[in-house]
Design a protein around this motif. Structure first.
Motif, PDB file in Angstrom:
ATOM      1  N   ASP A  80      16.468  43.487  36.779  1.00  0.00           N
ATOM      2  CA  ASP A  80      17.835  42.968  36.681  1.00  0.00           C
ATOM      3  C   ASP A  80      18.378  42.504  38.022  1.00  0.00           C
ATOM      4  O   ASP A  80      19.141  41.552  38.097  1.00  0.00           O
ATOM      5  CB  ASP A  80      18.764  44.041  36.105  1.00  0.00           C
ATOM      6  CG  ASP A  80      18.382  44.397  34.675  1.00  0.00           C
ATOM      7  OD1 ASP A  80      17.830  43.522  33.984  1.00  0.00           O
ATOM      8  OD2 ASP A  80      18.622  45.535  34.260  1.00  0.00           O
ATOM      9  N   ALA A  81      17.995  43.177  39.085  1.00  0.00           N
ATOM     10  CA  ALA A  81      18.512  42.845  40.414  1.00  0.00           C
ATOM     11  C   ALA A  81      17.819  41.601  40.975  1.00  0.00           C
ATOM     12  O   ALA A  81      16.690  41.276  40.608  1.00  0.00           O
ATOM     13  CB  ALA A  81      18.295  44.015  41.360  1.00  0.00           C
ATOM     14  N   ASP A  82      18.524  40.899  41.858  1.00  0.00           N
ATOM     15  CA  ASP A  82      17.895  39.761  42.535  1.00  0.00           C
ATOM     16  C   ASP A  82      16.748  40.272  43.386  1.00  0.00           C
ATOM     17  O   ASP A  82      16.849  41.303  44.036  1.00  0.00           O
ATOM     18  CB  ASP A  82      18.902  39.036  43.429  1.00  0.00           C
ATOM     19  CG  ASP A  82      19.796  38.111  42.619  1.00  0.00           C
ATOM     20  OD1 ASP A  82      19.392  37.737  41.512  1.00  0.00           O
ATOM     21  OD2 ASP A  82      20.891  37.773  43.111  1.00  0.00           O
ATOM     22  N   ALA A  83      15.670  39.558  43.381  1.00  0.00           N
ATOM     23  CA  ALA A  83      14.478  39.986  44.104  1.00  0.00           C
ATOM     24  C   ALA A  83      13.984  38.873  45.013  1.00  0.00           C
ATOM     25  O   ALA A  83      14.289  37.709  44.816  1.00  0.00           O
ATOM     26  CB  ALA A  83      13.387  40.376  43.119  1.00  0.00           C
ATOM     27  N   GLU A  84      13.212  39.268  46.006  1.00  0.00           N
ATOM     28  CA  GLU A  84      12.652  38.297  46.948  1.00  0.00           C
ATOM     29  C   GLU A  84      11.478  37.549  46.348  1.00  0.00           C
ATOM     30  O   GLU A  84      11.087  36.515  46.834  1.00  0.00           O
ATOM     31  CB  GLU A  84      12.203  39.013  48.224  1.00  0.00           C
ATOM     32  CG  GLU A  84      13.318  39.734  48.944  1.00  0.00           C
ATOM     33  CD  GLU A  84      12.974  41.171  49.243  1.00  0.00           C
ATOM     34  OE1 GLU A  84      11.794  41.531  49.191  1.00  0.00           O
ATOM     35  OE2 GLU A  84      13.893  41.932  49.520  1.00  0.00           O
ATOM     36  N   GLY A  85      10.906  38.079  45.329  1.00  0.00           N
ATOM     37  CA  GLY A  85       9.762  37.440  44.708  1.00  0.00           C
ATOM     38  C   GLY A  85       9.126  38.361  43.693  1.00  0.00           C
ATOM     39  O   GLY A  85       9.463  39.534  43.615  1.00  0.00           O
ATOM     40  N   PRO A  86       8.219  37.850  42.890  1.00  0.00           N
ATOM     41  CA  PRO A  86       7.554  38.706  41.904  1.00  0.00           C
ATOM     42  C   PRO A  86       6.679  39.746  42.598  1.00  0.00           C
ATOM     43  O   PRO A  86       6.253  39.558  43.736  1.00  0.00           O
ATOM     44  CB  PRO A  86       6.704  37.726  41.099  1.00  0.00           C
ATOM     45  CG  PRO A  86       6.504  36.560  41.990  1.00  0.00           C
ATOM     46  CD  PRO A  86       7.707  36.488  42.876  1.00  0.00           C
TER      47      PRO A  86
END
Length: 118
Positions: free
Chosen positions: A37-43
């Motif tokens: 759910d949170a914004d992430a830097e990448g997979p």
């Protein structure tokens, strides 16, 4: 080699992905996909290679091949995706191209299920 920023390293991340993610079984691997759910830097991609796959040398070879295959999949993943690839015993004898096909199919199937199209 899969870049460090794309590797799943925390056991809590592995556990959440396996427990709350969507599972897609293939003949040589099982793919668990969860969208964070949170914004992430990448997979992030994690591997689970059990002793049932073979000797330590065989498990290491499978892990190397799966990391290489996962690297080619990174551009197709959403930055919030968390993917755990669990190798099954047949993965030690499977060719890398077969593993890549199974991984792509598993991820695609998981995304379809998460989107509600299946």
């Amino acid at each position: 080699m899969l870049a460090a920023r794309y590797r799943m390293t925390r056991s809590t991340e592995f556990a959440a992905t396996v427990k709350h993610g969507v599972r897609a079984a293939q003949p040589d691997i099982v793919v668990h996909v969860r969208r964070d759910d949170a914004d992430a830097e990448g997979p992030r991609v994690g591997l689970v290679i059990a002793k049932s796959v073979g000797t330590a040398v065989q498990r290491h070879q499978v892990a190397r091949r799966l990391r290489h295959v996962a690297k080619s999949l990174i551009p197709d993943l959403d930055p919030r995706d968390r993917v755990v690839i669990r190798a099954l015993p047949g993965s030690s004898a499977a060719a890398s191209t077969r593993l890549e096909q199974q991984l792509r199919k598993g991820v695609r199937r998981s995304h379809d299920i998460m989107a509600g199209t299946r």
